[in-house]
Design a protein around this motif. Sequence first.
Motif, PDB file in Angstrom:
ATOM      1  N   LYS A  19       0.985  -1.148   0.009  1.00 27.64           N
ATOM      2  CA  LYS A  19       0.177   0.008   0.064  1.00 27.64           C
ATOM      3  C   LYS A  19       0.692   1.214  -0.006  1.00 27.64           C
ATOM      4  CE  LYS A  19      -0.592   0.132   5.250  1.00 27.64           C
ATOM      5  NZ  LYS A  19      -1.808   0.005   6.129  1.00 27.64           N
ATOM      6  N   HIS A  20       1.935   1.277   0.629  1.00 25.78           N
ATOM      7  CA  HIS A  20       2.845   2.264   0.770  1.00 25.78           C
ATOM      8  C   HIS A  20       3.629   2.622  -0.760  1.00 25.78           C
ATOM      9  CE1 HIS A  20       3.524   1.190   5.017  1.00 25.78           C
ATOM     10  NE2 HIS A  20       2.719   2.338   4.853  1.00 25.78           N
ATOM     11  N   LEU A  21       3.754   1.352  -1.627  1.00 27.20           N
ATOM     12  CA  LEU A  21       4.549   1.736  -2.734  1.00 27.20           C
ATOM     13  C   LEU A  21       3.234   2.201  -3.737  1.00 27.20           C
ATOM     14  CD1 LEU A  21       6.260  -1.539  -3.511  1.00 27.20           C
ATOM     15  CD2 LEU A  21       7.144   0.681  -2.640  1.00 27.20           C
ATOM     16  N   LYS A  22       1.965   1.666  -3.712  1.00 32.79           N
ATOM     17  CA  LYS A  22       0.895   2.454  -4.488  1.00 32.79           C
ATOM     18  C   LYS A  22       0.587   3.775  -4.085  1.00 32.79           C
ATOM     19  CE  LYS A  22      -1.739  -2.120  -4.988  1.00 32.79           C
ATOM     20  NZ  LYS A  22      -2.775  -2.615  -4.645  1.00 32.79           N
ATOM     21  N   LYS A  23       0.778   4.367  -2.653  1.00 32.27           N
ATOM     22  CA  LYS A  23       0.638   5.671  -2.566  1.00 32.27           C
ATOM     23  C   LYS A  23       1.825   6.486  -3.211  1.00 32.27           C
ATOM     24  CE  LYS A  23      -1.341   8.806  -0.284  1.00 32.27           C
ATOM     25  NZ  LYS A  23      -2.515   9.341  -0.568  1.00 32.27           N
ATOM     26  N   ILE A  24       3.011   5.956  -3.140  1.00 35.68           N
ATOM     27  CA  ILE A  24       4.234   6.820  -3.945  1.00 35.68           C
ATOM     28  C   ILE A  24       3.882   6.760  -5.415  1.00 35.68           C
ATOM     29  CG2 ILE A  24       6.630   6.833  -4.537  1.00 35.68           C
ATOM     30  CD1 ILE A  24       6.993   5.192  -1.780  1.00 35.68           C
ATOM     31  N   MET A  25       3.433   5.720  -6.018  1.00 37.99           N
ATOM     32  CA  MET A  25       2.915   5.851  -7.337  1.00 37.99           C
ATOM     33  C   MET A  25       1.766   6.629  -7.727  1.00 37.99           C
ATOM     34  SD  MET A  25       5.289   3.903  -9.028  1.00 37.99           S
ATOM     35  CE  MET A  25       4.563   4.183 -10.658  1.00 37.99           C
ATOM     36  N   GLU A  26       0.878   6.796  -6.754  1.00 41.06           N
ATOM     37  CA  GLU A  26      -0.231   7.829  -6.854  1.00 41.06           C
ATOM     38  C   GLU A  26       0.242   9.358  -6.934  1.00 41.06           C
ATOM     39  OE1 GLU A  26      -3.148   6.724  -4.124  1.00 41.06           O
ATOM     40  OE2 GLU A  26      -3.482   4.960  -4.927  1.00 41.06           O
ATOM     41  N   MET A  27       1.297   9.580  -5.987  1.00 39.46           N
ATOM     42  CA  MET A  27       1.818  10.736  -6.032  1.00 39.46           C
ATOM     43  C   MET A  27       2.379  11.248  -7.189  1.00 39.46           C
ATOM     44  SD  MET A  27       3.271  10.603  -2.063  1.00 39.46           S
ATOM     45  CE  MET A  27       3.964  12.086  -2.008  1.00 39.46           C
ATOM     46  N   THR A  28       3.067  10.366  -7.908  1.00 41.10           N
ATOM     47  CA  THR A  28       3.703  10.643  -9.235  1.00 41.10           C
ATOM     48  C   THR A  28       2.828  10.765 -10.395  1.00 41.10           C
ATOM     49  OG1 THR A  28       4.480   8.246  -9.717  1.00 41.10           O
ATOM     50  CG2 THR A  28       5.896   9.699  -8.284  1.00 41.10           C
ATOM     51  N   GLU A  29       1.755  10.315 -10.388  1.00 43.36           N
ATOM     52  CA  GLU A  29       0.743  10.388 -11.517  1.00 43.36           C
ATOM     53  C   GLU A  29       0.306  11.878 -11.860  1.00 43.36           C
ATOM     54  OE1 GLU A  29      -2.550   7.854 -10.739  1.00 43.36           O
ATOM     55  OE2 GLU A  29      -1.508   6.173 -10.565  1.00 43.36           O
ATOM     56  N   GLY A  31      -1.708  14.962 -12.688  1.00 41.76           N
ATOM     57  CA  GLY A  31      -2.794  15.671 -11.740  1.00 41.76           C
ATOM     58  C   GLY A  31      -2.835  15.690 -10.471  1.00 41.76           C
ATOM     59  N   ASN A  32      -1.813  14.911  -9.890  1.00 42.94           N
ATOM     60  CA  ASN A  32      -1.542  14.901  -8.372  1.00 42.94           C
ATOM     61  C   ASN A  32      -0.657  16.227  -8.096  1.00 42.94           C
ATOM     62  OD1 ASN A  32       0.212  14.486  -5.756  1.00 42.94           O
ATOM     63  ND2 ASN A  32      -1.400  12.685  -5.903  1.00 42.94           N
ATOM     64  N   VAL A  33      -1.039  16.930  -6.944  1.00 45.35           N
ATOM     65  CA  VAL A  33      -0.384  17.747  -6.404  1.00 45.35           C
ATOM     66  C   VAL A  33       1.082  17.947  -6.581  1.00 45.35           C
ATOM     67  CG1 VAL A  33      -0.479  17.317  -4.098  1.00 45.35           C
ATOM     68  CG2 VAL A  33      -0.466  19.621  -4.701  1.00 45.35           C
ATOM     69  N   PHE A  34       1.809  16.678  -6.357  1.00 46.42           N
ATOM     70  CA  PHE A  34       3.070  16.548  -6.379  1.00 46.42           C
ATOM     71  C   PHE A  34       3.805  16.178  -7.652  1.00 46.42           C
ATOM     72  CE2 PHE A  34       2.011  15.014  -2.252  1.00 46.42           C
ATOM     73  CZ  PHE A  34       2.931  15.801  -1.270  1.00 46.42           C
ATOM     74  N   PHE A  35       2.829  15.961  -8.887  1.00 45.31           N
ATOM     75  CA  PHE A  35       3.319  15.775 -10.102  1.00 45.31           C
ATOM     76  C   PHE A  35       4.162  16.803 -10.455  1.00 45.31           C
ATOM     77  CE2 PHE A  35       2.923  16.003 -14.770  1.00 45.31           C
ATOM     78  CZ  PHE A  35       3.229  14.846 -15.087  1.00 45.31           C
ATOM     79  N   ASN A  36       3.960  18.217 -10.189  1.00 51.10           N
ATOM     80  CA  ASN A  36       4.375  19.225 -10.999  1.00 51.10           C
ATOM     81  C   ASN A  36       5.717  19.706 -10.062  1.00 51.10           C
ATOM     82  OD1 ASN A  36       2.838  19.698 -13.349  1.00 51.10           O
ATOM     83  ND2 ASN A  36       1.077  20.520 -11.733  1.00 51.10           N
ATOM     84  N   TYR A  37       6.139  19.063  -8.933  1.00 49.70           N
ATOM     85  CA  TYR A  37       7.196  19.512  -8.305  1.00 49.70           C
ATOM     86  C   TYR A  37       8.643  18.619  -8.736  1.00 49.70           C
ATOM     87  CZ  TYR A  37       4.181  22.182  -5.253  1.00 49.70           C
ATOM     88  OH  TYR A  37       3.317  23.052  -4.762  1.00 49.70           O
TER      89      TYR A  37
END
Length: 88
Positions: A19-29, A31-37
């Motif tokens: 679940k932690h790996l999935k969360k990291i992957m979601e953060m890099t997709e 549309g995610n707030v972290f995608f543009n950083y």
Amino acid sequence: MLKEGQKVAIADGVNVEEKHLKKIMEMTEEGNVFFNYPSSTLQDIKKQKPLEIDFIQGAIIKKGKKYHIETPMNKLIWSLLKIKEQQI
């Protein structure tokens, strides 16, 4: 790359759940707030600063060897960034 790190971490006694790996992957997709950083590595390249690659991928590679775990993706990224680092 994350799966390799997970395998090495588990071998080293660190519990990294799926679940932690999935969360990291979601953060890099997109549309995610972290995608543009930009990553800290990209920031270092842009600022022409030494990279932290030995402390990130290098550590995974070293521990992988210790536990006889293959880390080909981390080795590839490490190798490419070492070439880039020499150009800085």
